[in-house]
Design a protein around this motif. Structure first.
Motif, PDB file in Angstrom:
ATOM      1  N   ALA A 158       8.842   4.215  -5.277  1.00 59.00           N
ATOM      2  CA  ALA A 158       7.649   3.389  -5.045  1.00 59.00           C
ATOM      3  C   ALA A 158       7.952   1.910  -5.282  1.00 59.00           C
ATOM      4  O   ALA A 158       7.643   1.063  -4.440  1.00 59.00           O
ATOM      5  N   TYR A 159       8.558   1.630  -6.424  1.00 58.42           N
ATOM      6  CA  TYR A 159       8.823   0.229  -6.759  1.00 58.42           C
ATOM      7  C   TYR A 159      10.138  -0.284  -6.177  1.00 58.42           C
ATOM      8  O   TYR A 159      10.210  -1.413  -5.714  1.00 58.42           O
ATOM      9  N   PHE A 181       7.698  -1.541  -3.009  1.00 64.01           N
ATOM     10  CA  PHE A 181       7.285  -2.801  -3.623  1.00 64.01           C
ATOM     11  C   PHE A 181       8.337  -3.875  -3.376  1.00 64.01           C
ATOM     12  O   PHE A 181       8.008  -5.015  -3.028  1.00 64.01           O
ATOM     13  N   VAL A 229       0.835  -1.207   0.000  1.00 61.58           N
ATOM     14  CA  VAL A 229       0.000   0.000   0.000  1.00 61.58           C
ATOM     15  C   VAL A 229       0.869   1.256   0.000  1.00 61.58           C
ATOM     16  O   VAL A 229       0.522   2.254  -0.631  1.00 61.58           O
ATOM     17  N   ASP A 230       2.009   1.225   0.675  1.00 63.50           N
ATOM     18  CA  ASP A 230       2.940   2.355   0.625  1.00 63.50           C
ATOM     19  C   ASP A 230       3.351   2.646  -0.816  1.00 63.50           C
ATOM     20  O   ASP A 230       3.518   3.805  -1.197  1.00 63.50           O
ATOM     21  N   THR A 231       3.512   1.604  -1.624  1.00 63.74           N
ATOM     22  CA  THR A 231       3.811   1.790  -3.048  1.00 63.74           C
ATOM     23  C   THR A 231       2.738   2.647  -3.701  1.00 63.74           C
ATOM     24  O   THR A 231       3.032   3.624  -4.409  1.00 63.74           O
ATOM     25  N   LEU A 232       1.490   2.303  -3.451  1.00 63.83           N
ATOM     26  CA  LEU A 232       0.369   3.042  -4.034  1.00 63.83           C
ATOM     27  C   LEU A 232       0.295   4.469  -3.503  1.00 63.83           C
ATOM     28  O   LEU A 232      -0.011   5.405  -4.255  1.00 63.83           O
ATOM     29  N   LEU A 241       2.967   6.583  -5.251  1.00 63.24           N
ATOM     30  CA  LEU A 241       2.561   6.859  -6.630  1.00 63.24           C
ATOM     31  C   LEU A 241       1.401   7.846  -6.692  1.00 63.24           C
ATOM     32  O   LEU A 241       1.388   8.753  -7.525  1.00 63.24           O
ATOM     33  N   ARG A 242       0.440   7.670  -5.812  1.00 55.30           N
ATOM     34  CA  ARG A 242      -0.752   8.531  -5.801  1.00 55.30           C
ATOM     35  C   ARG A 242      -0.414   9.985  -5.462  1.00 55.30           C
ATOM     36  O   ARG A 242      -1.085  10.910  -5.906  1.00 55.30           O
ATOM     37  N   LYS A 280       8.567   6.948  -9.155  1.00 55.51           N
ATOM     38  CA  LYS A 280       8.290   5.523  -9.388  1.00 55.51           C
ATOM     39  C   LYS A 280       9.441   4.660  -8.905  1.00 55.51           C
ATOM     40  O   LYS A 280       9.226   3.557  -8.411  1.00 55.51           O
TER      41      LYS A 280
END
Length: 123
Positions: free
Chosen positions: A102-103, A107, A87-90, A93-94, A99
């Motif tokens: 995030a990834y 991720f 969810v931290d990834t999302l 990104l949000r 990226k």
């Protein structure tokens, strides 16, 4: 494999404790490293403290589970905890974060946590 499973689990738990410490005592750099910079002296300060408490507490719970209940309990804990970095990834990104962060951080962390869970289930 048993030593590897336990070692990885302990390292991940200690890393959560470290993250909690960092968000409490160095919130500005910690927020930037998370991928969504925030002003620790503004409105975001309370949320950064909450994140620090969350991460630190999860690390301590993981260590306690591993020490008292064993590998299987820790494995299930990690399966559940893996939801957080996913969810931290999302979240990153949000909110316009990179990226790569995030990834490459969140991720990837979720994947490593799930690998750790798999190793613990195999013990």
């Amino acid at each position: 494999m048993t030593v590897t499973a336990y070692t990885l689990a302990v390292l991940l738990d200690l890393f959560c404790v470290f993250l909690g410490y960092r968000f409490w005592f160095r919130p500005g750099p910690a927020a930037a490293g998370y991928g969504v910079p925030a002003d620790p002296h503004g409105d975001a300060g309370a949320y950064l403290s909450i994140k620090g408490l969350r991460d630190g507490t999860l690390g301590l719970i993981g260590l306690a589970l591993l020490a008292s209940a064993g590998a299987r309990a820790e494995a299930w804990f990690m399966v559940c905890v893996a939801l957080i970095p996913f969810v931290d990834t999302l979240i990153v990104l949000r909110h316009g974060g990179a990226k790569a962060v995030a990834y490459g951080i969140h991720f990837a962390t979720a994947v490593v946590v799930l690998i750790s869970a798999g190793l613990l289930f195999a013990v």
